[in-house]
Design a protein around this motif. Sequence first.
Motif, PDB file in Angstrom:
ATOM      1  N   LEU A 168      -2.075   8.681  -7.563  1.00 45.31           N
ATOM      2  CA  LEU A 168      -2.930   9.735  -8.108  1.00 45.31           C
ATOM      3  C   LEU A 168      -3.299  10.767  -7.062  1.00 45.31           C
ATOM      4  O   LEU A 168      -3.882  11.799  -7.392  1.00 45.31           O
ATOM      5  CB  LEU A 168      -4.195   9.118  -8.704  1.00 45.31           C
ATOM      6  N   SER A 169      -2.942  10.523  -5.791  1.00 45.07           N
ATOM      7  CA  SER A 169      -3.149  11.570  -4.789  1.00 45.07           C
ATOM      8  C   SER A 169      -2.254  12.768  -5.068  1.00 45.07           C
ATOM      9  O   SER A 169      -2.461  13.849  -4.505  1.00 45.07           O
ATOM     10  CB  SER A 169      -2.895  11.028  -3.376  1.00 45.07           C
ATOM     11  N   SER A 170      -1.274  12.608  -5.945  1.00 43.71           N
ATOM     12  CA  SER A 170      -0.459  13.756  -6.367  1.00 43.71           C
ATOM     13  C   SER A 170      -1.332  14.826  -6.994  1.00 43.71           C
ATOM     14  O   SER A 170      -1.020  16.024  -6.911  1.00 43.71           O
ATOM     15  CB  SER A 170       0.622  13.300  -7.356  1.00 43.71           C
ATOM     16  N   TYR A 178       0.850  -1.192   0.000  1.00 47.12           N
ATOM     17  CA  TYR A 178       0.000   0.000   0.000  1.00 47.12           C
ATOM     18  C   TYR A 178       0.890   1.248   0.000  1.00 47.12           C
ATOM     19  O   TYR A 178       1.848   1.355   0.772  1.00 47.12           O
ATOM     20  CB  TYR A 178      -0.911   0.045   1.224  1.00 47.12           C
ATOM     21  N   GLY A 179       0.547   2.200  -0.848  1.00 49.43           N
ATOM     22  CA  GLY A 179       1.346   3.407  -0.972  1.00 49.43           C
ATOM     23  C   GLY A 179       2.179   3.407  -2.230  1.00 49.43           C
ATOM     24  O   GLY A 179       2.782   4.416  -2.584  1.00 49.43           O
ATOM     25  N   TRP A 180       2.254   2.246  -2.942  1.00 48.43           N
ATOM     26  CA  TRP A 180       2.873   2.166  -4.256  1.00 48.43           C
ATOM     27  C   TRP A 180       4.295   2.751  -4.256  1.00 48.43           C
ATOM     28  O   TRP A 180       4.571   3.777  -4.872  1.00 48.43           O
ATOM     29  CB  TRP A 180       1.988   2.856  -5.294  1.00 48.43           C
ATOM     30  N   TYR A 181       5.183   2.065  -3.589  1.00 50.77           N
ATOM     31  CA  TYR A 181       6.552   2.547  -3.436  1.00 50.77           C
ATOM     32  C   TYR A 181       7.516   1.373  -3.397  1.00 50.77           C
ATOM     33  O   TYR A 181       7.113   0.205  -3.332  1.00 50.77           O
ATOM     34  CB  TYR A 181       6.689   3.365  -2.147  1.00 50.77           C
ATOM     35  N   THR A 182       8.794   1.687  -3.430  1.00 51.23           N
ATOM     36  CA  THR A 182       9.839   0.718  -3.139  1.00 51.23           C
ATOM     37  C   THR A 182      10.534   1.166  -1.860  1.00 51.23           C
ATOM     38  O   THR A 182      10.524   2.357  -1.530  1.00 51.23           O
ATOM     39  CB  THR A 182      10.864   0.618  -4.279  1.00 51.23           C
ATOM     40  N   PRO A 183      11.126   0.255  -1.095  1.00 52.40           N
ATOM     41  CA  PRO A 183      11.738   0.655   0.180  1.00 52.40           C
ATOM     42  C   PRO A 183      12.839   1.690  -0.005  1.00 52.40           C
ATOM     43  O   PRO A 183      13.490   1.753  -1.059  1.00 52.40           O
ATOM     44  CB  PRO A 183      12.309  -0.669   0.714  1.00 52.40           C
ATOM     45  N   GLN A 190      -2.473   3.672 -12.416  1.00 50.03           N
ATOM     46  CA  GLN A 190      -1.549   4.676 -11.860  1.00 50.03           C
ATOM     47  C   GLN A 190      -0.163   4.534 -12.467  1.00 50.03           C
ATOM     48  O   GLN A 190       0.480   5.516 -12.848  1.00 50.03           O
ATOM     49  CB  GLN A 190      -1.445   4.518 -10.338  1.00 50.03           C
ATOM     50  N   PHE A 191       0.310   3.307 -12.508  1.00 50.91           N
ATOM     51  CA  PHE A 191       1.646   3.035 -13.039  1.00 50.91           C
ATOM     52  C   PHE A 191       1.755   3.499 -14.487  1.00 50.91           C
ATOM     53  O   PHE A 191       2.742   4.139 -14.877  1.00 50.91           O
ATOM     54  CB  PHE A 191       1.936   1.535 -12.917  1.00 50.91           C
ATOM     55  N   CYS A 192       0.742   3.211 -15.280  1.00 53.48           N
ATOM     56  CA  CYS A 192       0.790   3.577 -16.696  1.00 53.48           C
ATOM     57  C   CYS A 192       0.674   5.086 -16.908  1.00 53.48           C
ATOM     58  O   CYS A 192       1.292   5.646 -17.825  1.00 53.48           O
ATOM     59  CB  CYS A 192      -0.319   2.851 -17.455  1.00 53.48           C
ATOM     60  N   ILE A 193      -0.127   5.754 -16.087  1.00 58.48           N
ATOM     61  CA  ILE A 193      -0.264   7.208 -16.232  1.00 58.48           C
ATOM     62  C   ILE A 193       1.049   7.911 -15.900  1.00 58.48           C
ATOM     63  O   ILE A 193       1.509   8.786 -16.649  1.00 58.48           O
ATOM     64  CB  ILE A 193      -1.397   7.737 -15.333  1.00 58.48           C
ATOM     65  N   ILE A 194       1.654   7.551 -14.799  1.00 63.82           N
ATOM     66  CA  ILE A 194       2.874   8.234 -14.365  1.00 63.82           C
ATOM     67  C   ILE A 194       4.062   7.804 -15.210  1.00 63.82           C
ATOM     68  O   ILE A 194       4.939   8.617 -15.523  1.00 63.82           O
ATOM     69  CB  ILE A 194       3.099   7.990 -12.863  1.00 63.82           C
ATOM     70  N   GLY A 195       4.096   6.552 -15.609  1.00 66.36           N
ATOM     71  CA  GLY A 195       5.088   6.109 -16.574  1.00 66.36           C
ATOM     72  C   GLY A 195       6.448   5.802 -15.977  1.00 66.36           C
ATOM     73  O   GLY A 195       6.615   5.708 -14.770  1.00 66.36           O
ATOM     74  N   TRP A 196       7.443   5.687 -16.833  1.00 67.05           N
ATOM     75  CA  TRP A 196       8.772   5.241 -16.428  1.00 67.05           C
ATOM     76  C   TRP A 196       9.796   5.794 -17.405  1.00 67.05           C
ATOM     77  O   TRP A 196       9.470   6.279 -18.488  1.00 67.05           O
ATOM     78  CB  TRP A 196       8.807   3.708 -16.415  1.00 67.05           C
ATOM     79  N   TYR A 197      11.034   5.711 -17.014  1.00 67.34           N
ATOM     80  CA  TYR A 197      12.128   6.134 -17.900  1.00 67.34           C
ATOM     81  C   TYR A 197      12.618   4.942 -18.706  1.00 67.34           C
ATOM     82  O   TYR A 197      12.510   3.796 -18.286  1.00 67.34           O
ATOM     83  CB  TYR A 197      13.284   6.701 -17.080  1.00 67.34           C
TER      84      TYR A 197
END
Length: 643
Positions: A319-321, A155-160, A636-643
Motif C-alpha cells: 500500500l506504499s504504492s 517483509y516487503g511482500w515480494y517473491t525473489p 494488501q493482497f486482496c486489494i491489489i489482486g491477481w490475474y
Amino acid sequence: MRVYFELSRGTSGRDDLNDLVTFDDGRTLRIAGDRTEVVVGPSRRLFLFGDVFYSRRDDGSIRTTSADDSEHLAQLFARHSPEEVAELLEGQYVAVVVDDAAREAQVVLDRYARLDLFVRSSGDTLRFSNDVGEVLAGESPERDQRMLAHLFLVYGWYTPKGTTIYSDVTRLRVGESVAISSGGGVSRRQAEFVPLRIEEYGSDDLERYYQVLRDSVLARAARSGTTWVSASSGWDSSLLVGILANELGPSSVGMLTGSMHYSPQTDVINRFEIDKVGRIAEFFGIKPEIVRFDYTTAAAGDIMRGLAPFCRSRQLYTLSSLNMTRLAEGLTSVAGPGCTIMNGEASDSFHNFGFSQFGTFFHTSKAFTEYADKMNCYLFGPSFLGKVLDGSFEGDRVFRIFREMSPGVPFRTDWPDRAGMLEAFLFPLFYGGPRLPFAETWHTPVLTDAGRAAVYTYPFREYMPEVLAGITPETIYSWYIRMYLSFHTQGSTVAVLRAAMERSGQSSRMPYNDARLIEVLSKAPESWGRGLDLNHTKYPLKWVAENRIPFPYETLQEGPHAYLYDTIEGFSLAAETTYRSGLSHLFREVMDEAAYRDVLDPDYFDLAYLDGLRDGYLAGSEVKGADLGALFALVQFCIIGWY
C-alpha cells in the motif's frame, strides 16, 4: 516506460510491433515499447530500454554517458559481448542485441537487474515485458502457492528475483541473460558470482568511498535543470541533497516529501520528518515541496482501487504504492513530467543490512537505539559467524541479551549438518521476525506446516544453494549484498519507488544501488559501523557528511527520527491504517468479499485462521503483533489482486 518484445510465428497483426529477425524455425523476434535503437556494426543492432549512467574504463575510472550517446554505446557493444557490457555499463536497462547476418539475438539486463523483465511461453510464442498482464496476453496463469506463501512471510511482500506468484511467469534473475540461436532455440544463462573478501580499510578507503558515491550521484543527476531528491529526515537522502548542492549549487536541486495524515484522531504521523526536512532545506538554501497525503476519508480507498491494476501488472503488493504515486503526481504538478528524482533506498541494505533505522527496540535515547542496531548487525557479522562455526556462539553475551529479550520466541538448537546450521542462522535475516540468528521465524500462523516447510527450504536449498556452500566470515558481507540484490531491493517497498515515478513520466534513480559502491561496501570491515565498535551505523556515509561537504550534521543527529512511533511506544502505522484511516472502508469491502479463499490453497494456508482474522475485523475487533501483520498482508493482497 513500456518494455515489450516477443518471439512468435506468422504475422503479428499489431501495428505497435516491429519485426527484427526471423529464425530457422519460422519464428520472428518482434519489438515494441520505449526504446533507443543504436547501429552497432554492419549487421548488429542494439535496442535499449531504460537509462544508462556511466561506463567503466580498464583503469577503474568512469565515463559518464546516457541512452542518447549512440556512438559510445555502439563502441561498447562492438568491442564486448553483451554479457561483458552488462558488467561495464552502469544503469537500469534491458538491452536486446540482434545480429542480422548470423540471425541471432541476445537479451541482457544491467548488472543487478534493476528493471523487471517478466517472461512467459504460450504455445510457440515467448513474450518478454515489464508488465505481467502483457506476457499473459489475456490467458489465465497458473498460481504458485509456494511463492504466494513467500509473499506473506517476507517483509516487503515480494517473491525473489526471477520468480512471480505465477508458476508459468518468470523474471530474469540478477546476472541472467537470454540467447536466441539462428535455429530459434532459446537458452537462459547465469553469470558466475565471485564473492569479495573483507579488507582492512584505512583513511584512504573513506576518501575512496566518498569519490565513488560522488561519482554515482553526479552520473545519475539531470543533465540540465533541476535534480530532485525524494527527501526524508534521514541520512541517506539528506547526503544526496548535500552532494548535489555542493557540486551543482542549491538552485539546481529540488527537495520533495509527503505529509501523511491517516486518521482524524491522529496528527500528521511524520511531522518530525516534515519539520526536520524544513531545517535541512533551510541549511542548503532550498525551498522544499511538501505534497499532502490526506487519507482520512473514504476517497483514499477509491484512489487505491484505481491504482490496483497498475500494481498488479508490476507485482507490487504494498500500500506504499499509494504514497509513492501521490508523490510522483505531486512532482508532476510542481515541475511537469520528465524530471530526474533520486531517493536514498538501498543505503540501509548495503551499509548495515537494515540494522540502521533505530528500530531494533524502543528507547527514548536515540544514541542507545543506534547502538542496539549495531549489536543486532554484529549478530549477523563475521565475528559472530566465526563463533557459530566453532560452536561457541551460545555463550556470546550479545546473543544472550537478545535471546533474553525475546520471550516466547523459539530458537533452533540442533541441525543435521553445517548447511543446516547456516540455513538456520541466515533465514531470519530476510524472513519474519525477530531478525535474530536461529530464531524460528517461519512459524507464522498464516501458513500450514507444509506451507512453512515449503518457504523455509526454498531460499538456500533451491533458489541460492551456493550461499550455504560458499559463505565464510571473510566473504559474509559480499554474500549478504548479493542476497539483498535478489531479495529486499527487489521487493515491493523498493520497486514501487521507481515504478510510481515512471507511471507519472518521471525518471527515478537510486545512487546507493551502484556497482562500484557495492564493491566498496562488500569488502568493508565490521569496524565500519557494522559491529561492536563505537563508529556510527552507516559509518562511511556519516564520515562524508562530517568531513567532506557542508552539511547540517547535528540536525540529523538530534531529535526523533521521523514518525510518531519514534516517541510513542506501541504506535503502529499498520493499525492506524487498518482501523482508523479512510482506507479502512476499502479494507472492509475486500474482507467482506473474501476472494482470497478462491486463490490460496488450504494445503499451504491456514484458511480458518485467515477467516478468523477477517471475521474479527468485520466485527470491529482489533488485533496486534503477528495477527495484525497477517491481516495487513492479507488486505494488501486482496486489494491489489491477481490475474
